[in-house]
Design an enzyme around this catalytic site. Structure first.
Site, mmCIF file in Angstrom:
data_model
loop_
_atom_site.group_PDB
_atom_site.id
_atom_site.type_symbol
_atom_site.label_atom_id
_atom_site.label_comp_id
_atom_site.label_asym_id
_atom_site.label_seq_id
_atom_site.Cartn_x
_atom_site.Cartn_y
_atom_site.Cartn_z
ATOM 1 N N ILE A 1 0.827 -1.199 0.000
ATOM 2 C CA ILE A 1 0.000 0.000 0.000
ATOM 3 C C ILE A 1 0.867 1.257 0.000
ATOM 4 O O ILE A 1 1.758 1.408 0.847
ATOM 5 C CB ILE A 1 -0.933 -0.001 1.232
ATOM 6 N N SER A 2 0.623 2.135 -0.965
ATOM 7 C CA SER A 2 1.222 3.473 -1.003
ATOM 8 C C SER A 2 2.735 3.427 -0.791
ATOM 9 O O SER A 2 3.448 2.717 -1.503
ATOM 10 C CB SER A 2 0.526 4.354 0.041
ATOM 11 N N ALA A 3 3.247 4.136 0.218
ATOM 12 C CA ALA A 3 4.696 4.217 0.441
ATOM 13 C C ALA A 3 5.297 2.917 0.937
ATOM 14 O O ALA A 3 6.525 2.787 1.004
ATOM 15 C CB ALA A 3 5.010 5.344 1.428
ATOM 16 N N HIS B 1 -6.409 8.565 -4.184
ATOM 17 C CA HIS B 1 -5.435 7.711 -3.501
ATOM 18 C C HIS B 1 -6.090 6.786 -2.477
ATOM 19 O O HIS B 1 -5.662 5.650 -2.296
ATOM 20 C CB HIS B 1 -4.391 8.599 -2.815
ATOM 21 N N SER C 1 -2.664 1.518 -4.827
ATOM 22 C CA SER C 1 -2.245 2.930 -4.724
ATOM 23 C C SER C 1 -0.773 3.009 -4.333
ATOM 24 O O SER C 1 -0.370 3.807 -3.494
ATOM 25 C CB SER C 1 -3.097 3.677 -3.695
#
Length: 277
Positions: free
Chosen positions: A93-95, A256, A118
């Protein structure tokens, strides 16, 4: 949900686990930890066991010397060893994407399926970027506590104004109306989050390109056309570099945050369908 801390050769690691069924390992994004449950939304805990470690520098997992995505991935693999879970799915997820990529790439016989939600697929920001410089100041270990106290203070006093302001950094859609579920989801997310030592390290995370190219697990890339936080370059790079992959582009209100809003159930159904088939 059960939250525990166990020892690994890379130091202590905090994790949460609940549910029953096929194991799904969540590699959380920036500012998150093992207790933030938004990414679990619409995933049936009667069909899946949901495991979320706090990455190094987040929650109660010390940063120690775990400064790279590969180090983080090795610590998480030790966690899975101690839980005696040999094979599992991974959601990055994301970062948290680079840690998830490293883990999936380096453990091909253990990762059943890989989902990038995302997610970043390369270095997120460069030191010359304005956002990088801003994030380094606001979320440094010395200042992040006060940044979050201030944010939560304004969130309590002016919830709709603050949520719309935060949304403007996450989605290209101008949000005019908020329903109660959206407000509660975002408030709960923000009340669980802290940057601690982890976020400034995330800002400098990078991986050699050959790591992502070595992923062999079936991969689903799910990304919003309206994502303001993670550019389209990231899912496009992942699709290009991961041979056994497919991409789903979504057109949602929250960009996002694919777990928020009325469309979120249908969006997450793509993930559960991929995991079950």
């Amino acid at each position: 949900m059960e939250v525990k801390i166990i020892d690994t050769s890379y130091g202590k690691i905090e994790y949460s686990t609940y549910g029953k069924g096929e194991p799904v390992l969540f590699i959380h994004g920036g500012h998150s930890n093992s207790e933030e449950l938004l990414a679990h939304k619409h995933i049936d805990s009667n069909k899946f066991t949901l495991i979320t470690p706090s990455r190094p520098g987040y929650g109660n997992t010390p940063l120690g010397q775990n400064l790279s995505p590969i180090d983080s991935s090795k610590q998480i693999i030790e966690l899975m060893d101690k839980l005696m879970i040999n094979k599992f799915n991974v959601i990055g997820i994301s970062a948290g994407g680079l840690t998830a990529i490293a883990l999936t790439s380096l453990n091909p016989k253990r990762v059943l399926k890989f989902i990038m939600a995302s997610s970043i697929s390369k270095r997120w920001l460069n030191p010359n970027d304005k956002l990088y410089k801003k994030a380094k100041k606001l979320f440094s270990p010395k200042t992040e506590k006060y940044t979050w106290l201030l944010l939560r203070g304004f969130l309590k006093l002016f919830p709709k104004i603050m949520i719309k302001k935060i949304a403007s950094e996450l989605t290209a859609i101008k949000i005019k109306e908020l329903d109660n579920e959206e407000i509660n989801d975002v408030k709960n997310m923000l009340n669980e989050q802290r940057s601690k030592n982890g976020f400034v390290v995330d800002l400098d995370h990078d991986l050699e390109k050959n790591i992502i190219e070595q992923i062999s697990s079936p991969t689903l890339i799910i990304h919003s056309k309206n994502d303001q936080a993670i550019s389209k370059e990231h899912p496009l790079l992942a699709k290009d570099k991961i041979k056994n992959s497919k991409i789903i582009w979504i057109d949602n209100k929250w960009g996002h945050l694919i777990w928020v809003g009325k469309e979120s159930k249908d969006i997450i159904n793509n993930i559960t369908t991929f995991l079950l088939n």
